[in-house]
Design an enzyme around this catalytic site. Structure first.
Site, PDB file in Angstrom:
ATOM      1  N   HIS A  49       1.103  -1.149  -0.012  1.00 26.80           N
ATOM      2  CA  HIS A  49      -0.451  -0.205  -0.171  1.00 26.80           C
ATOM      3  C   HIS A  49       1.100   1.089   0.001  1.00 26.80           C
ATOM      4  O   HIS A  49       1.594   1.409  -0.132  1.00 26.80           O
ATOM      5  CB  HIS A  49      -0.913   0.306   0.810  1.00 26.80           C
ATOM      6  CG  HIS A  49      -0.663   0.328   2.706  1.00 26.80           C
ATOM      7  ND1 HIS A  49       0.584  -0.882   3.562  1.00 26.80           N
ATOM      8  CD2 HIS A  49       0.083   1.718   3.290  1.00 26.80           C
ATOM      9  CE1 HIS A  49       0.817   0.087   3.823  1.00 26.80           C
ATOM     10  NE2 HIS A  49       0.986   0.993   4.700  1.00 26.80           N
ATOM     11  N   GLU A  90       2.228  12.170 -11.140  1.00 30.35           N
ATOM     12  CA  GLU A  90       2.219  12.573 -12.483  1.00 30.35           C
ATOM     13  C   GLU A  90       1.836  11.461 -13.487  1.00 30.35           C
ATOM     14  O   GLU A  90       0.968   9.944 -13.551  1.00 30.35           O
ATOM     15  CB  GLU A  90       3.960  11.484 -13.147  1.00 30.35           C
ATOM     16  CG  GLU A  90       4.313  11.426 -14.761  1.00 30.35           C
ATOM     17  CD  GLU A  90       5.962  11.179 -14.889  1.00 30.35           C
ATOM     18  OE1 GLU A  90       6.225  11.306 -15.823  1.00 30.35           O
ATOM     19  OE2 GLU A  90       6.292  10.699 -13.549  1.00 30.35           O
ATOM     20  N   HIS A 131       8.693  11.025  -6.638  1.00 32.63           N
ATOM     21  CA  HIS A 131       6.941  11.019  -6.810  1.00 32.63           C
ATOM     22  C   HIS A 131       6.282  10.041  -7.811  1.00 32.63           C
ATOM     23  O   HIS A 131       6.484   9.001  -7.258  1.00 32.63           O
ATOM     24  CB  HIS A 131       6.358  12.326  -8.379  1.00 32.63           C
ATOM     25  CG  HIS A 131       7.337  11.581  -8.927  1.00 32.63           C
ATOM     26  ND1 HIS A 131       8.775  12.023  -9.361  1.00 32.63           N
ATOM     27  CD2 HIS A 131       6.603  10.792 -10.193  1.00 32.63           C
ATOM     28  CE1 HIS A 131       9.022  11.663 -11.211  1.00 32.63           C
ATOM     29  NE2 HIS A 131       8.014  11.039 -11.019  1.00 32.63           N
TER      30      HIS A 131
END
Length: 138
Positions: A7, A115, A66
């Site tokens: 997760h 992104e 990211h």
């Protein structure tokens, strides 16, 4: 042995605002909401949000860290429009060669970077093999 990512957990300042973002922008399915947490399913990926109200969040802007989501080239423009319509913080992207495919970077309400990317790992490796002769491939 590691099998997969179990997760992803994000610290959030405002649970309601974060839930709205993950539902409306990322189109994740809300599974459970508590006083200080929410769990989502995003196409089989478990995303957890945990409230931490009093931690510094400004430094995150200096990191390239990211999470990138694969999207199709056909969906890219409509997803970008959703970001714009919802006044999501869109970040300036880096210079890209066309072989690097399309990307747009943005943040959630707490500054976590995401992104939308149309390329694959194989696309990227092929581009680098063609253009980046200084790189070592294994």
């Amino acid at each position: 042995m590691i099998q997969s990512i179990n997760h992803i957990c994000f610290s959030v300042a405002n649970l309601e605002k974060a839930i709205e973002f993950y539902q409306n922008i990322l189109q994740a399915k809300l599974l459970v909401k508590g006083r200080k947490l929410a769990y989502f399913d995003l196409n089989g990926l478990w995303i957890a949000l945990n409230v931490e109200e009093s931690i510094p969040r400004n430094e995150i802007q200096y990191s390239y860290t990211h999470i990138a989501f694969t999207v199709t080239n056909n969906e890219f423009d409509s997803l970008k429009e959703i970001l714009i319509q919802n006044q999501v913080n869109i970040l300036p992207g880096r210079e890209r060669d066309d072989r690097d495919k399309r990307s747009i970077y943005f943040t959630d309400p707490d500054g976590h970077k995401f992104e939308f990317h149309t390329g694959t790992l194989q696309d990227r490796l092929q581009y680098y093999k063609e253009d980046k002769k200084y790189m070592t491939f294994y």
